[in-house]
Design a protein around this motif. Structure first.
Motif, short mmCIF file in Angstrom:
data_model
loop_
_atom_site.label_atom_id
_atom_site.label_comp_id
_atom_site.label_asym_id
_atom_site.label_seq_id
_atom_site.Cartn_x
_atom_site.Cartn_y
_atom_site.Cartn_z
N SER A 207 0.99 -1.02 -0.08
CA SER A 207 0.02 0.07 -0.06
C SER A 207 0.86 1.24 -0.06
O SER A 207 1.93 1.10 0.54
CB SER A 207 -0.97 -0.06 1.20
OG SER A 207 -0.09 0.17 2.46
N ALA A 208 0.31 2.30 -0.47
CA ALA A 208 1.06 3.49 -0.62
C ALA A 208 1.48 4.07 0.78
O ALA A 208 2.60 4.49 1.11
CB ALA A 208 0.49 4.68 -1.31
N GLU A 209 0.72 3.59 2.02
CA GLU A 209 1.29 4.28 3.14
C GLU A 209 2.27 3.58 3.80
O GLU A 209 3.06 3.93 4.74
CB GLU A 209 -0.08 3.78 4.03
CG GLU A 209 -1.29 4.87 3.87
CD GLU A 209 -2.37 4.68 4.65
OE1 GLU A 209 -2.23 3.60 5.72
OE2 GLU A 209 -3.48 5.25 4.38
N SER A 210 2.68 2.15 3.25
CA SER A 210 3.68 1.36 3.66
C SER A 210 4.98 1.58 2.77
O SER A 210 6.08 1.16 3.31
CB SER A 210 3.33 0.14 4.02
OG SER A 210 2.97 -0.63 2.57
N LEU A 211 4.87 2.59 1.51
CA LEU A 211 5.96 2.64 0.70
C LEU A 211 6.82 3.91 1.16
O LEU A 211 6.27 4.88 1.22
CB LEU A 211 5.37 2.97 -0.64
CG LEU A 211 6.17 2.99 -1.88
CD1 LEU A 211 6.65 1.41 -2.00
CD2 LEU A 211 5.59 3.32 -3.09
N SER A 212 8.02 3.58 1.48
CA SER A 212 8.91 4.61 1.93
C SER A 212 9.63 5.37 1.09
O SER A 212 10.31 6.21 1.24
CB SER A 212 9.95 3.98 3.03
OG SER A 212 10.60 2.93 2.27
N VAL A 213 9.65 4.89 -0.44
CA VAL A 213 10.13 5.56 -1.32
C VAL A 213 9.33 5.89 -2.50
O VAL A 213 8.24 5.26 -2.56
CB VAL A 213 11.60 4.89 -2.01
CG1 VAL A 213 12.57 4.82 -0.93
CG2 VAL A 213 11.08 3.46 -2.24
N SER A 214 9.74 6.79 -3.62
CA SER A 214 8.87 7.03 -4.55
C SER A 214 8.72 5.78 -5.37
O SER A 214 9.51 5.01 -5.42
CB SER A 214 9.45 8.05 -5.62
OG SER A 214 9.66 9.23 -4.81
N PRO A 215 7.44 5.66 -5.98
CA PRO A 215 7.32 4.27 -6.85
C PRO A 215 8.37 4.30 -8.03
O PRO A 215 8.62 5.22 -8.56
CB PRO A 215 6.04 4.53 -7.43
CG PRO A 215 5.05 5.57 -6.62
CD PRO A 215 6.29 6.29 -6.10
N ASP A 216 8.86 3.05 -8.19
CA ASP A 216 9.77 2.62 -9.29
C ASP A 216 8.74 3.17 -10.61
O ASP A 216 7.44 2.69 -10.71
CB ASP A 216 10.08 1.22 -9.32
CG ASP A 216 11.01 1.17 -10.25
OD1 ASP A 216 10.78 0.49 -11.57
OD2 ASP A 216 12.23 1.01 -10.17
N PRO A 217 9.44 3.67 -11.55
CA PRO A 217 8.78 3.63 -12.97
C PRO A 217 7.86 2.38 -13.50
O PRO A 217 7.04 2.55 -14.23
CB PRO A 217 9.75 4.14 -13.86
CG PRO A 217 10.79 4.72 -12.98
CD PRO A 217 10.64 4.05 -11.80
N GLY A 218 8.39 1.32 -13.18
CA GLY A 218 7.75 -0.07 -13.65
C GLY A 218 6.89 -0.43 -12.49
O GLY A 218 6.31 -1.58 -12.78
N MET A 219 6.54 0.12 -11.72
CA MET A 219 5.57 -0.24 -10.55
C MET A 219 4.08 0.01 -11.10
O MET A 219 3.84 1.26 -11.41
CB MET A 219 5.93 0.11 -9.03
CG MET A 219 4.96 -0.13 -8.09
SD MET A 219 5.47 0.37 -6.44
CE MET A 219 6.33 -0.82 -5.83
N LEU A 220 3.40 -0.89 -10.92
CA LEU A 220 1.73 -0.55 -11.21
C LEU A 220 1.25 0.23 -9.90
O LEU A 220 1.19 -0.20 -9.11
CB LEU A 220 1.18 -1.85 -11.70
CG LEU A 220 -0.39 -1.75 -11.78
CD1 LEU A 220 -0.50 -1.06 -13.21
CD2 LEU A 220 -1.11 -3.31 -12.18
N LEU A 221 0.58 1.36 -10.60
CA LEU A 221 -0.21 1.93 -9.50
C LEU A 221 -1.58 1.75 -9.67
O LEU A 221 -2.25 1.70 -10.51
CB LEU A 221 -0.06 3.47 -9.59
CG LEU A 221 1.51 4.08 -9.55
CD1 LEU A 221 1.42 5.55 -9.74
CD2 LEU A 221 2.28 3.57 -8.43
N VAL A 222 -2.21 1.01 -8.34
CA VAL A 222 -3.81 0.72 -8.29
C VAL A 222 -4.26 1.76 -7.54
O VAL A 222 -4.21 1.72 -6.24
CB VAL A 222 -3.70 -0.73 -8.04
CG1 VAL A 222 -5.39 -1.05 -7.91
CG2 VAL A 222 -3.22 -1.61 -9.00
N HIS A 223 -5.34 2.49 -7.98
CA HIS A 223 -5.99 3.64 -7.42
C HIS A 223 -7.51 3.16 -7.05
O HIS A 223 -8.14 2.53 -7.95
CB HIS A 223 -5.98 4.77 -8.18
CG HIS A 223 -6.86 5.89 -7.60
ND1 HIS A 223 -7.29 6.95 -7.88
CD2 HIS A 223 -7.23 6.10 -6.11
CE1 HIS A 223 -7.91 7.81 -7.14
NE2 HIS A 223 -7.86 7.36 -6.03
N ILE A 224 -7.60 2.85 -5.78
CA ILE A 224 -9.17 2.34 -5.46
C ILE A 224 -9.82 3.63 -5.00
O ILE A 224 -9.30 4.07 -4.15
CB ILE A 224 -8.83 1.37 -4.32
CG1 ILE A 224 -7.95 0.24 -4.76
CG2 ILE A 224 -10.06 0.70 -3.75
CD1 ILE A 224 -7.37 -0.96 -3.50
#
Length: 299
Positions: A207-224
């Motif tokens: 989840s975004a709340e547990s992500l400590s760094v910016s998303p990698d360009p290859g990471m799929l973002l899933v907006h709920i």
């Protein structure tokens, strides 16, 4: 229109023969411009397969049926109108939509309101303007996905749910960031992350709340989300019909072109059946995670 008879010649015979060739009822060598025995036999075969008697009274009906049968998806723009569009291209559209997880009712070759709704949902799912028109962009998207629907039955359903033990490898191989924009959707995202980590501690679904760094360009973002965003950024997948959710998620992921890629999943609300908010969030988290894992399986 006059029914063609044996030994007739002319433009009408040539047109009918051309259509019979397209349908595989005549060979190109038999396209002679003369209504010979082979032409009459092919026309009778076509009439029989469509339940039409080859009579003068049915000449217009036979001609209309021949035209309908020869349309291919992409030959013309399709949309809801009166009278309804009908033909083989509509049937191909309905087949594709159904196999991709968008219920359009019977595959009857008639572009009615049910087909339009399925088409609009597909367009939204692919990040296209949901105008209900099969134009160039929609046709291109369908064509690009043909490898997933062309050889499948129109009533194709989602693969059986994986179950979390079988999903372990997918979780470890698929970097994915989940986030919500209100308390309920953030709860669903957090529960999905916790379930993924409980299944496989090496899970890359967080989840975004547990992500400590910016998303990698290859990471799929899933907006709920609970409500459809006014200006969606990319494909929007509706949660409805959970049995085909993984099919629609797979299509949306393939259509996500932003960097990093991003899709939106719209929940039907904050309540599942008669469950309370916590149980509802858990239900959505379980079914969404399982559908995502199924969608991310290699072809």
């Amino acid at each position: 229109m006059e029914m063609i008879r044996k030994n007739d010649v002319g433009a009408v015979v040539e047109d009918v023969q051309g259509r019979l060739v397209t349908l595989g009822l005549l060979s190109e060598e038999q396209r002679t411009g003369v209504a010979d025995d082979a032409t009459i036999a092919a026309l009778e075969s076509f009439c029989a397969s469509n339940g039409i008697a080859r009579t003068q009274e049915n000449a217009e009906k036979i001609w209309s049926c021949l035209i309908d049968a020869c349309y291919q998806l992409g030959d013309r723009s399709l949309y809801l109108r009166m009278p309804f569009f009908h033909g083989n291209d509509v049937k191909e559209l309905q087949h594709a939509l159904s196999a991709l997880g968008f219920d359009c009712g019977p595959v009857d070759g008639i572009f009615g309101a049910h087909t339009e709704l399925a088409l609009r949902n597909f367009q939204m799912n692919m990040g296209l303007p949901d105008d209900g028109i099969v134009g160039a962009m929609t046709y291109k998207s369908l064509k690009n996905l043909s490898f997933t629907w062309a050889d499948k039955p129109a009533s194709s359903q989602s693969p059986a749910f994986l179950g979390f033990s079988r999903a372990a490898e997918v979780l470890e191989a698929s970097p994915l960031c989940l986030f919500g924009t209100d308390a309920f959707s953030r709860s669903v995202a957090s529960r999905m992350s916790n379930l993924a980590l409980a299944t496989n501690p090496a899970s890359k679904i967080v989840s975004a709340e547990s992500l400590s760094v910016s998303p990698d360009p290859g990471m799929l973002l899933v907006h709920i989300v609970v409500e459809k965003p006014k200006a969606p950024m990319g494909p929007v997948v509706q949660y409805e019909a959970p049995e085909t959710l993984s099919l629609r998620l797979r299509s949306a992921i393939s259509a996500a072109t932003s960097v990093p890629p991003r899709i939106t999943i719209q929940l039907p609300g904050t309540v599942w059946e008669t469950a309370g908010e916590g149980r509802s969030a858990q239900h959505f988290a379980i079914t969404l995670l399982d559908a995502l894992c199924t969608a991310l399986l290699p072809e």
